[in-house]
Structures are given as C-alpha cells and as structure tokens.
Design a protein around this motif. Sequence first.
Motif, mmCIF file in Angstrom:
data_model
loop_
_atom_site.group_PDB
_atom_site.id
_atom_site.type_symbol
_atom_site.label_atom_id
_atom_site.label_comp_id
_atom_site.label_asym_id
_atom_site.label_seq_id
_atom_site.Cartn_x
_atom_site.Cartn_y
_atom_site.Cartn_z
ATOM 1 N N GLU A 77 0.847 -1.192 0.000
ATOM 2 C CA GLU A 77 0.000 0.000 0.000
ATOM 3 C C GLU A 77 0.883 1.243 0.000
ATOM 4 O O GLU A 77 1.849 1.302 0.769
ATOM 5 C CB GLU A 77 -0.909 -0.005 1.241
ATOM 6 N N PRO A 78 0.546 2.218 -0.891
ATOM 7 C CA PRO A 78 -0.582 2.269 -1.828
ATOM 8 C C PRO A 78 -0.306 1.491 -3.114
ATOM 9 O O PRO A 78 0.808 1.040 -3.342
ATOM 10 C CB PRO A 78 -0.688 3.765 -2.128
ATOM 11 N N GLY A 79 -1.339 1.354 -3.911
ATOM 12 C CA GLY A 79 -1.182 0.834 -5.263
ATOM 13 C C GLY A 79 -1.659 -0.573 -5.491
ATOM 14 O O GLY A 79 -2.224 -0.867 -6.547
ATOM 15 N N ARG A 80 -1.406 -1.472 -4.526
ATOM 16 C CA ARG A 80 -1.842 -2.865 -4.691
ATOM 17 C C ARG A 80 -2.561 -3.322 -3.414
ATOM 18 O O ARG A 80 -2.252 -4.373 -2.852
ATOM 19 C CB ARG A 80 -0.651 -3.775 -4.993
ATOM 20 N N THR A 81 -3.505 -2.528 -2.987
ATOM 21 C CA THR A 81 -4.183 -2.834 -1.729
ATOM 22 C C THR A 81 -5.146 -4.004 -1.844
ATOM 23 O O THR A 81 -5.677 -4.464 -0.828
ATOM 24 C CB THR A 81 -4.935 -1.598 -1.207
ATOM 25 N N ASP A 82 -5.391 -4.500 -3.057
ATOM 26 C CA ASP A 82 -6.149 -5.750 -3.162
ATOM 27 C C ASP A 82 -5.261 -6.938 -2.805
ATOM 28 O O ASP A 82 -5.767 -8.021 -2.513
ATOM 29 C CB ASP A 82 -6.761 -5.916 -4.563
ATOM 30 N N TRP A 83 -3.938 -6.744 -2.784
ATOM 31 C CA TRP A 83 -3.012 -7.792 -2.364
ATOM 32 C C TRP A 83 -2.888 -7.821 -0.835
ATOM 33 O O TRP A 83 -2.877 -8.861 -0.216
ATOM 34 C CB TRP A 83 -1.627 -7.563 -2.965
ATOM 35 N N GLU A 84 -2.683 -6.639 -0.261
ATOM 36 C CA GLU A 84 -2.524 -6.482 1.185
ATOM 37 C C GLU A 84 -2.671 -5.010 1.510
ATOM 38 O O GLU A 84 -2.911 -4.196 0.614
ATOM 39 C CB GLU A 84 -1.149 -7.013 1.644
ATOM 40 N N GLY A 85 -2.530 -4.630 2.746
ATOM 41 C CA GLY A 85 -2.589 -3.244 3.163
ATOM 42 C C GLY A 85 -2.067 -3.122 4.573
ATOM 43 O O GLY A 85 -1.823 -4.128 5.251
ATOM 44 N N PHE A 86 -1.855 -1.886 5.023
ATOM 45 C CA PHE A 86 -1.303 -1.692 6.362
ATOM 46 C C PHE A 86 -2.244 -2.208 7.446
ATOM 47 O O PHE A 86 -1.796 -2.780 8.444
ATOM 48 C CB PHE A 86 -0.978 -0.215 6.582
ATOM 49 N N GLU A 87 -3.553 -2.040 7.269
ATOM 50 C CA GLU A 87 -4.479 -2.495 8.301
ATOM 51 C C GLU A 87 -4.459 -4.011 8.447
ATOM 52 O O GLU A 87 -4.211 -4.542 9.536
ATOM 53 C CB GLU A 87 -5.903 -2.016 8.012
ATOM 54 N N THR A 88 -4.707 -4.719 7.363
ATOM 55 C CA THR A 88 -4.764 -6.181 7.459
ATOM 56 C C THR A 88 -3.392 -6.772 7.771
ATOM 57 O O THR A 88 -3.287 -7.726 8.544
ATOM 58 C CB THR A 88 -5.313 -6.780 6.163
ATOM 59 N N GLY A 89 -2.356 -6.190 7.184
ATOM 60 C CA GLY A 89 -1.019 -6.728 7.421
ATOM 61 C C GLY A 89 -0.558 -6.556 8.854
ATOM 62 O O GLY A 89 -0.004 -7.477 9.463
ATOM 63 N N THR A 90 -0.798 -5.366 9.433
ATOM 64 C CA THR A 90 -0.347 -5.160 10.812
ATOM 65 C C THR A 90 -1.255 -5.864 11.817
ATOM 66 O O THR A 90 -0.797 -6.218 12.909
ATOM 67 C CB THR A 90 -0.228 -3.657 11.141
ATOM 68 N N LYS A 91 -2.514 -6.079 11.469
ATOM 69 C CA LYS A 91 -3.360 -6.915 12.325
ATOM 70 C C LYS A 91 -2.827 -8.349 12.346
ATOM 71 O O LYS A 91 -2.805 -9.004 13.405
ATOM 72 C CB LYS A 91 -4.805 -6.891 11.840
ATOM 73 N N ALA A 92 -2.416 -8.847 11.184
ATOM 74 C CA ALA A 92 -1.827 -10.185 11.128
ATOM 75 C C ALA A 92 -0.561 -10.243 11.962
ATOM 76 O O ALA A 92 -0.307 -11.226 12.673
ATOM 77 C CB ALA A 92 -1.542 -10.571 9.682
ATOM 78 N N ALA A 93 0.249 -9.192 11.883
ATOM 79 C CA ALA A 93 1.466 -9.136 12.691
ATOM 80 C C ALA A 93 1.129 -9.221 14.175
ATOM 81 O O ALA A 93 1.721 -10.006 14.922
ATOM 82 C CB ALA A 93 2.232 -7.849 12.382
ATOM 83 N N ALA A 94 0.157 -8.416 14.603
ATOM 84 C CA ALA A 94 -0.231 -8.401 16.022
ATOM 85 C C ALA A 94 -0.698 -9.775 16.474
ATOM 86 O O ALA A 94 -0.349 -10.242 17.566
ATOM 87 C CB ALA A 94 -1.326 -7.357 16.247
ATOM 88 N N ALA A 95 -1.482 -10.451 15.640
ATOM 89 C CA ALA A 95 -1.990 -11.780 16.000
ATOM 90 C C ALA A 95 -0.877 -12.819 16.047
ATOM 91 O O ALA A 95 -1.043 -13.876 16.659
ATOM 92 C CB ALA A 95 -3.065 -12.210 15.002
ATOM 93 N N GLY A 96 0.253 -12.518 15.425
ATOM 94 C CA GLY A 96 1.370 -13.452 15.409
ATOM 95 C C GLY A 96 2.488 -13.122 16.365
ATOM 96 O O GLY A 96 3.566 -13.732 16.294
ATOM 97 N N GLY A 97 2.268 -12.149 17.263
ATOM 98 C CA GLY A 97 3.315 -11.795 18.216
ATOM 99 C C GLY A 97 4.377 -10.873 17.667
ATOM 100 O O GLY A 97 5.405 -10.632 18.306
ATOM 101 N N VAL A 98 4.143 -10.328 16.469
ATOM 102 C CA VAL A 98 5.086 -9.400 15.848
ATOM 103 C C VAL A 98 4.730 -7.988 16.311
ATOM 104 O O VAL A 98 3.597 -7.532 16.128
ATOM 105 C CB VAL A 98 5.026 -9.480 14.312
ATOM 106 N N THR A 99 5.686 -7.281 16.890
ATOM 107 C CA THR A 99 5.427 -5.936 17.412
ATOM 108 C C THR A 99 6.017 -4.837 16.544
ATOM 109 O O THR A 99 5.647 -3.671 16.698
ATOM 110 C CB THR A 99 5.969 -5.812 18.840
ATOM 111 N N THR A 100 6.920 -5.197 15.653
ATOM 112 C CA THR A 100 7.522 -4.235 14.725
ATOM 113 C C THR A 100 7.713 -4.909 13.378
ATOM 114 O O THR A 100 8.187 -6.052 13.305
ATOM 115 C CB THR A 100 8.894 -3.739 15.230
ATOM 116 N N ILE A 101 7.337 -4.207 12.325
ATOM 117 C CA ILE A 101 7.665 -4.674 10.980
ATOM 118 C C ILE A 101 8.456 -3.581 10.256
ATOM 119 O O ILE A 101 8.290 -2.391 10.536
ATOM 120 C CB ILE A 101 6.416 -5.048 10.156
ATOM 121 N N ILE A 102 9.311 -4.016 9.346
ATOM 122 C CA ILE A 102 9.996 -3.083 8.451
ATOM 123 C C ILE A 102 9.491 -3.393 7.042
ATOM 124 O O ILE A 102 9.646 -4.508 6.550
ATOM 125 C CB ILE A 102 11.527 -3.201 8.536
ATOM 126 N N GLU A 103 8.886 -2.375 6.419
ATOM 127 C CA GLU A 103 8.153 -2.571 5.178
ATOM 128 C C GLU A 103 9.078 -2.361 3.978
ATOM 129 O O GLU A 103 9.839 -1.392 3.923
ATOM 130 C CB GLU A 103 6.968 -1.595 5.140
#
Length: 454
Positions: A77-103
């Motif tokens: 995101e932006p541009g290919r938000t049908d693939w992923e996005g900050f909301e869904t991606g960081t929610k997945a991170a939170a559910a997996g115990g990930v507290t920081t991502i580098i994009e």
Amino acid sequence: MSRDISLVITGSRILTSDSIDPLPATIEIDKNGCISAIIPKKLSIDSYDSLENIKFIDAGNNIVMPGLIDAHVHLNEPGRTDWEGFETGTKAAAAGGVTTIIEMPLNSIPPTTTVDNLNQKINAAKSKCWVDVGFYGGIVPGNQNDLIPLINAGVKGFKGFLINSGVDEFPCGQNSLIMFHAEMEPSDGHGVDKSLEISDKTSYQSFLNPRPQSLEINAISLVTRLAKEYKIVRTHIVHLSAADALDMIRKSKSDGVPLTVETCFHYLCLSAEEVPLGRTEFKCCPPIREKANQEKLWQALLDGTIDSVVSDHSPCTADLKALDKKEEERDFVKAWGGISTLQLGLPVLWTEAKKRGCSFYQLYIWLSKNTAKQVGLQEKKGDIKIGYDADIVIWNPEETFVVTKDIIQFKNKVTPYMGRTFYGVVKQTIVRGNIVYDAEKDGVKNIPCGNFLI
C-alpha cells in the motif's frame, strides 16, 4: 514502587536481557510504554493494590519474551491494496506476536525510491497500523541522488535487485549496495541452462529447476566481493535459500566483512519434495529447495552463519496464484512468487526448532535481537530491558493449533500452511505497553496504536 505504572506483566517464564533461560519475573511498564522496572520474582496483583487504573497480566507458565521484529514485509500500500494493506497486514502481525515490521520498498505503487514516494506510503498508512512500522528505501538505476534524502527521512536501509524484481516499477540495478535480493543470472549472458526446464507446468520442478542455487551464488559472490572492498557499508543478504552459498558467507564473515544474512520461515519448514502438483501457493523467489538443503540452512542458523529469520510476507490475490483454476491447470512458471507467513512465523519456526532442541533464547536472538540490530533499533527494541519499549509477546509453546481461513488476519487467505498443525499459540501481543492482541478477549483490538519508526 513507581506510581507511574500503567501495566504489569508477571509470570514464571519470562525471558529478559539478564538470562538465557526464562525465569520468574515481574515487568512494570510506565505510562509512556517503556519498561520501568523488572523484579526477579513473580508477584501477585495484591502487590499493586495501592495503585489505581493499572492493568495486570499474569502470564502463568506461558513464555513472555520480546515481540518479534519482522524485518522483511511487503504490505503493498498504496497501489496494490487488493493484495494487502497496512491495516490487514499489521493486524496479522499483532496476531502473530510481531510488534515491529519493516516494510519493503516494493510492491507498492509507487515504490519507496524517493522521499515523495515514502511520504505517499506514510500518508496511506496513517491510522492503519496495529504495530510499529519502519520503512526501507529502494535502489534502482537512476535514483542515486535520492538515497541521502531517504536516509535523512528515516529509512532503515535500502534494497536492490540483481535480477528481475517481478514488478515493472522496480527494475534491477547492479550498482545496489546495502541489502540484496541475491539472485543473478550468469555474466556470460547465456542465462540458465534450458535443459533444466520441464514441460509440465503444474509440477513445482518446472519453476525450481530453472532457478538453481547458482543464481544465488552468482549474486552473493558479487555482493561479498563489493562488501569486502567497501567495508564502510553494512551489507545484508535477504531471504537466503541456497545452502551452497554458506561457505562463501562464512569466509566473508571470518574476513571481517560487515555482512548479515537472513533466511525465511518457509525455507526452514517447507521442502521441494513435499510440494504437490498445482499447489502454486508454495511458489516464492528464491524457491523453496530440497530437504537436504533445508537441513544445511538449519545448521547455519544454529552456528550463527545466518543471523535472523523473517517472513518475506509477499501476498497477492488468489487469481495471481491461479487458484481460480483446477490444480491440474495451474502454471507454476506464471504464478506470482510470494508466500504469506506474517501471522504464522513464530509457530512455524518453533515447531521445527523444538524438533532440534532449540531454546527460547535462540528464538529471541533470531526473531528479535538480531533484527533490531540490523535496522538500528537495538537501543530501544528487541529486548526486555529497563528503558526499552514494552514490546512483548506472551505465548504457549506447548499448545497446538490448526491453520484455517477463519483465524487468518492477512487480506488474502492464501498460504501453503493451510490445514497444518503447529506448536505455539500466541496469547497476547503488547506494543509499547498497549495490548494490541488478546486471544481470550476478541483477538485484535479495535484501535490501532502503531507508530512510524522514522
């Protein structure tokens, strides 16, 4: 006892900076989200009955350790938000115990190759991040004058390709120095031996055979030679899959070359022999290789040749994996190359690691400490230590779960792990003292609290 406490975490197995074994401890977190005290024993809530409006977590016998820092994530995101996005991606991170991502600088449109493009990405991500997010810049032919401004804007490093990146807006460039997708075709211009190709495109071998280890060896040979010449530059090999390159990497490190290396969860868990016909969700670049190769990667991880393990979360829509077709009609060569793992990395790695007698301390080194150091966050993240951000995962290493679509938080429920059983259930994820995921209380919380690390 400070009266500035907002959260207390106590438990019997807490992994702090003072021990290689999880021990009883109590962590006090202040209202700024930082760790203010660590008491080397398990306390009860009665110890804090004089304080008002604090939250108290008794982790019991669950493991309490630093939150994961996933230093290789594509959120598109932006541009290919049908693939992923900050909301869904960081929610997945939170559910997996990930507290920081580098994009990563790709596969968004535009890619993060200029400060203006970085700002577009930051604007797209505002109020959508459930965990803390940092950004890499990209190196492409012609953007040399953009690199210093990007550094000043706060990017955590740069990524360049030595082979086709797979997206037109991010061309490869062999002047790249920092962080490399390490695959490169032979310099003699002949490319890969066409005799390696096979006609059955539903077979995984139709993709694996034309992508041999030699492509990675070619690239790593160039990268290590340049890194040795320009030692002022820290160099990082992303998503290593080729075990044949390990001796070259060991030699470079022993020669004092400032080189770090990551591999991915899928290379340590999945093998080429197990990929069924037409199961294009297993395709990624570089490819998943044979079991014997995987065991050599594990050996290199255990001896420190490989520094860290990341997801390389690279999602796409189901049609780009040809999942709208029957398995016998899917083409491995044409399918998108990327695997979605962001939410699943800890249990995927732990399930394999426990077979090999690995410790929780080793997980912490591979998933938090070394990735924090790689991206310059080692003074405030990646450890349970006084003064550090209270980024913490609480999880049960003995409990198992099955990967099903209904538990997946990332946008497209496409992953080679579907239906598999793993050890390691994340119970709670805390980002700077904020509980962003609680398995017992509605999962991912409603309010995003991630910061930008710029």
